[in-house]
Enzyme design. Structure first.
Site: not given
Ligand code: NDP
Length: 370
Positions: A137, A177, A202, A304, A280, A56
């Site tokens: 979020n 999502n 999915r 953020l 991701m 991070y």
């Protein structure tokens, strides 16, 4: 004395290898201007896992404050606590508070900290899960949409301009999502923007259709699967959505990276902005030079934590604004996978919950509930 437990790590690594559960006791005599709190709920966000892994953008301080054999840090960026006692007049017993700073370390049953490290939240009409998940979020989606678009740049030439509420302009996002993606859909709808949302397929068609429907229920105008989005037909489908390009897409939100990010960039209109806030897929963003040269698209990153540091008052205002929307039932909760944490919970249960937090196709975000 208050008996407390905290998840800690002393060196970066995979959560399953490096996290341990540490017990300690907290003295009843509080330092001045301090607050003793007990945890109500704390999410497991991707950034927290990356922090444990050491990848991070910020490293937490390693200290011996809670008596670990080696200096350690407690992960967890967000959560909600209940005040047990306070030596500051800003808080009283029973208040709900959230961390005012990044890297507070919320994965613990109790904490003592200076009053300035907390923000009080009006708890009426809210659940611990709602307050625990508000500050990362939803705030990310709120900030990006408010600041960058859509169409930032197109109308204002080279500068950025704030969002024109009710303009009906389009934005497009992958990772729709995700917690951030779901928040962006909802704010977009509330603020009169239109959204194109990319999700991963999915396992069954029914499950994909159900997810599409769920996101449409949140206010998504268009939901497409990643394979549809990456196919040759997408160009024509997009032209149809944007009435042959008469309506341009002014903003792209990139949660994923890799090929998906390139496809987002290709979908944007002239002068649009693409904001990357997540990675991701763990793949770099590759950009055709034509998009930079001929279409003058701006590529930016968003963090953020930096915004929060730069605009402390703005952050408080934003959090209160979002909590009001939640109270008014205009903003829906993110699906969660509750991980019960009580005095007898095993270390391995907590560790496994963290380790599983980066896996895809989950039924919801992991949240420790105390
Ligand atoms: P969530 O835990 O809510 O959701 C994770 C999302 O990632 C899901 O939509 C999941 O899709 C998707 N995903 C998982 N693995 C992959 C993969 N290999 N390829 C593509 N998509 C994948 O996430 P958050 O909303 O909390 O965070 C999303 C991203 O945003 C993270 O990268 C996080 O670090 C970042 N973030 C950045 C902030 C900033 O300031 N820059 C602030 C907040 C978040 P599926 O449902 O299909 O599995």
């Amino acid at each position: 004395y208050t008996q407390a437990k905290a998840l800690v790590f002393s060196k970066p690594g995979e959560p399953a290898d490096v996290l341990s559960l540490h017990s300690h006791s907290i003295s009843p005599s509080l330092p001045s201007s301090s607050v003793l709190v007990r945890s109500l709920a704390a999410p497991i966000n991707p950034a927290d896992i990356n922090t444990v892994q050491g990848t991070y953008g910020a490293k937490p301080p390693f200290t011996s404050l809670i008596g670990t054999p080696e200096p350690s840090a407690t992960p967890g960026n967000e959560g909600v606590f209940e005040v047990l006692s306070s030596s500051s007049s800003d808080f009283t017993k029973g208040d709900w508070v959230i961390p005012a700073i990044s890297q507070f370390g919320t994965w613990r049953t109790h904490a003592v900290a200076e009053a300035s490290k907390f923000i009080k939240v009006e708890k009426d009409g809210l659940s611990p899960l709602q307050v625990a998940t508000v500050s990362v979020n939803p705030c990310t989606a709120y900030r990006i949409l408010r600041h960058y678009g859509p169409n930032a740049g197109v109308k204002a030439g080279l500068g950025m301009r704030p969002l024109e509420v009710g303009s009906g302009e389009w934005f497009i996002q992958n990772g729709a999502n995700s917690g951030v993606g779901r928040a962006a859909i909802q704010f977009g709808k509330l603020w009169g923007l239109r959204s194109i949302n990319v999700i991963r397929e999915r396992e069954t068609e029914e499950a994909t259709a159900a997810l599409k429907q769920e996101l449409e229920g949140l206010g998504a105008d268009v939901v497409v699967t990643e394979s549809q989005f990456m196919s040759r037909e997408w160009r024509d489908q997009l032209a149809e959505i944007t009435r042959k390009g008469r309506e341009q897409i002014g903003l792209g939100l990139n949660c994923v990276g890799g090929k998906s990010a390139t496809a987002i960039a290709r979908s944007l209109g002239e002068g649009a902005t693409m904001v990357t806030y997540g990675g991701m897929a763990k793949q770099p963003v590759a950009l055709p030079v034509g998009l930079l040269i001929f279409k003058d698209i701006r590529f930016l990153g968003f963090w953020l934590s930096k915004w929060n540091e730069k605009d402390v008052e703005g952050r408080k205002h934003m959090i209160n604004d979002i909590l009001s929307l939640i109270r008014a039932r205009k903003f829906r909760d993110v699906p969660v996978d509750e991980v019960k944490w009580d005095w007898d919970t095993e270390e391995s249960t907590l560790r496994d919950a963290v380790q599983g937090g980066l896996q895809g196709f989950r039924k919801g975000k992991g949240v420790f509930v105390f």
